[in-house]
Design an enzyme around this catalytic site. Structure first.
Site, PDB file in Angstrom:
ATOM      1  N   TYR A  59       0.875  -1.201   0.123  1.00  0.00           N
ATOM      2  CA  TYR A  59      -0.025   0.125  -0.050  1.00  0.00           C
ATOM      3  C   TYR A  59       0.966   1.355  -0.065  1.00  0.00           C
ATOM      4  O   TYR A  59       0.286   2.385  -0.500  1.00  0.00           O
ATOM      5  CB  TYR A  59      -0.925  -0.018   1.070  1.00  0.00           C
ATOM      6  CG  TYR A  59      -2.127  -0.928   0.759  1.00  0.00           C
ATOM      7  CD1 TYR A  59      -2.986  -0.736  -0.219  1.00  0.00           C
ATOM      8  CD2 TYR A  59      -2.045  -2.420   1.296  1.00  0.00           C
ATOM      9  CE1 TYR A  59      -4.104  -1.416  -0.539  1.00  0.00           C
ATOM     10  CE2 TYR A  59      -3.063  -3.082   0.903  1.00  0.00           C
ATOM     11  CZ  TYR A  59      -4.078  -2.742   0.123  1.00  0.00           C
ATOM     12  OH  TYR A  59      -5.231  -3.600  -0.546  1.00  0.00           O
ATOM     13  N   ARG A  62       1.530   1.668  -3.465  1.00  0.00           N
ATOM     14  CA  ARG A  62       0.588   2.349  -4.230  1.00  0.00           C
ATOM     15  C   ARG A  62       0.068   3.732  -3.946  1.00  0.00           C
ATOM     16  O   ARG A  62      -0.141   4.394  -4.624  1.00  0.00           O
ATOM     17  CB  ARG A  62      -0.740   1.406  -3.941  1.00  0.00           C
ATOM     18  CG  ARG A  62      -0.744   0.056  -4.699  1.00  0.00           C
ATOM     19  CD  ARG A  62      -2.067  -0.769  -4.523  1.00  0.00           C
ATOM     20  NE  ARG A  62      -3.080  -0.063  -5.188  1.00  0.00           N
ATOM     21  CZ  ARG A  62      -4.428  -0.459  -4.819  1.00  0.00           C
ATOM     22  NH1 ARG A  62      -4.744  -1.384  -3.985  1.00  0.00           N
ATOM     23  NH2 ARG A  62      -5.317   0.110  -5.571  1.00  0.00           N
ATOM     24  N   HIS A 112     -14.762   0.671  -1.005  1.00  0.00           N
ATOM     25  CA  HIS A 112     -13.959  -0.111  -0.878  1.00  0.00           C
ATOM     26  C   HIS A 112     -12.710   0.686   0.018  1.00  0.00           C
ATOM     27  O   HIS A 112     -11.602  -0.008  -0.007  1.00  0.00           O
ATOM     28  CB  HIS A 112     -13.345  -0.586  -2.078  1.00  0.00           C
ATOM     29  CG  HIS A 112     -14.102  -1.514  -2.641  1.00  0.00           C
ATOM     30  ND1 HIS A 112     -13.912  -2.016  -4.210  1.00  0.00           N
ATOM     31  CD2 HIS A 112     -15.195  -2.322  -2.320  1.00  0.00           C
ATOM     32  CE1 HIS A 112     -14.961  -2.984  -4.390  1.00  0.00           C
ATOM     33  NE2 HIS A 112     -15.675  -3.238  -3.287  1.00  0.00           N
ATOM     34  N   CYS A 142      -0.950   1.926  16.819  1.00  0.00           N
ATOM     35  CA  CYS A 142      -1.912   2.990  17.161  1.00  0.00           C
ATOM     36  C   CYS A 142      -1.558   3.336  18.690  1.00  0.00           C
ATOM     37  O   CYS A 142      -1.091   2.400  19.447  1.00  0.00           O
ATOM     38  CB  CYS A 142      -3.297   2.434  17.146  1.00  0.00           C
ATOM     39  SG  CYS A 142      -4.619   3.493  17.821  1.00  0.00           S
ATOM     40  N   GLY A 183     -16.251   2.182 -16.102  1.00  0.00           N
ATOM     41  CA  GLY A 183     -15.198   1.791 -15.930  1.00  0.00           C
ATOM     42  C   GLY A 183     -15.047   0.659 -14.923  1.00  0.00           C
ATOM     43  O   GLY A 183     -14.323   0.687 -14.059  1.00  0.00           O
ATOM     44  N   ALA A 228     -13.715   7.092 -20.492  1.00  0.00           N
ATOM     45  CA  ALA A 228     -14.411   7.771 -19.607  1.00  0.00           C
ATOM     46  C   ALA A 228     -14.179   9.139 -19.817  1.00  0.00           C
ATOM     47  O   ALA A 228     -14.938  10.060 -19.908  1.00  0.00           O
ATOM     48  CB  ALA A 228     -14.356   7.252 -18.175  1.00  0.00           C
TER      49      ALA A 228
END
Ligand code: NAD
Length: 239
Positions: A59, A62, A112, A142, A183, A228
């Site tokens: 992640y 990404r 999501h 945390c 899409g 799109a």
């Protein structure tokens, strides 16, 4: 062109394809692979339990790739539609990027989750991403756990987890009379069934926008074939 009258309610579902022209690869473009791992192997609760550092790194990469990306004319057209229609438009996205918000959309159902957010796996509190881009030996913790054991996880709905906002989505689908999907390959449930639900709840007219027909094309009254960013501006004419 799709005419939107003064009392019409529109539900727009977007998938990875709307962000493709902004430079974020679709699931299919990446062949479902990352560094030799199948995406299912890094985007599941099991993967997180097995190897949190690997999942965090996936992640982090990404995020790094998506951060400089900018919205394209399709995202902007939907933000303009919201400005005209207010709450008669429901915008729901399967995407975890922030391009709808960057384009100016105020209300987006991120079913999501959010790429640029984390949450505690124990207390569930969302956390801003101070360490979002770090490639970490140790996954951030945390503050809720004095012993420092509660890890922060990406605020993403992984395969096998329950999508967010399902009540709000069902409520909106029951009231919508124009459904537009942009899409999405039409294979990831439950989103792949929204067009059918909109039809059966309220006899909505259903439309698809994308370069090829989706797997669930039989659920659509009309498919607009193309990109799109080229088709969406001007497609929905609201008064
Ligand atoms: P998908 O990758 O399965 O399908 C992408 C679809 O987009 C394809 O049908 C393709 O024909 C279409 N497409 C490609 N270029 C397009 C363009 N320029 N304009 C319009 N359509 C175009 O994506 P999905 O159906 O959204 O499902 C995959 C899952 O992966 C989702 O859960 C999604 O959350 C996730 N994902 C998200 C992102 C993101 O946040 N941007 C990116 C990749 C995957």
């Amino acid at each position: 062109m799709i005419r939107v009258g003064e009392t019409d309610r529109v539900f727009v579902l977007t998938g990875a394809g709307i962000s493709a022209e902004s430079g974020i690869p679709t699931f299919r473009d990446s062949n479902g692979l990352w560094c030799g791992h199948s995406i299912e192997d890094v985007a599941t609760p099991e993967a997180w339990r097995r190897n949190p550092a690997l999942v965090w790194e996936f992640y982090a990469m990404r995020r790094k790739d998506a951060a400089p990306c900018q919205p394209n004319p399709a995202h902007k057209a939907l933000a303009e539609l919201e400005a005209k229609m207010g709450d008669r438009l429901t915008l729901c996205t399967q995407n975890v990027d922030d391009l709808h918000e960057k384009a100016g959309s105020k209300s987006v159902l991120h079913m999501h989750g959010w790429l640029f957010r984390s949450r505690c796996e124990r207390c569930e509190k969302p956390q801003p991403d101070a360490n979002a881009y770090a490639s970490l030996d140790a996954v951030p913790r945390c503050p809720c756990d004095a012993k420092g054991k509660a890890m922060l996880r990406p605020d993403i709905v992984w395969f096998g987890e329950m999508p967010f906002f399902l009540d709000a989505i069902q409520d909106a689908l029951q009231r919508t009379n124009i459904f537009v999907c942009v899409g999405s390959s039409g294979v990831v449930e439950p989103a792949a069934s929204f067009a059918r639900m909109a039809r059966s709840f309220n006899r909505a007219k259903t439309y698809y926008v994308g370069p090829e027909k989706p797997a669930n094309d039989f659920m659509f009254d009309e498919c607009f074939t193309g990109k799109a960013g080229e088709l969406l501006p001007g497609l929905l004419q609201s008064h």
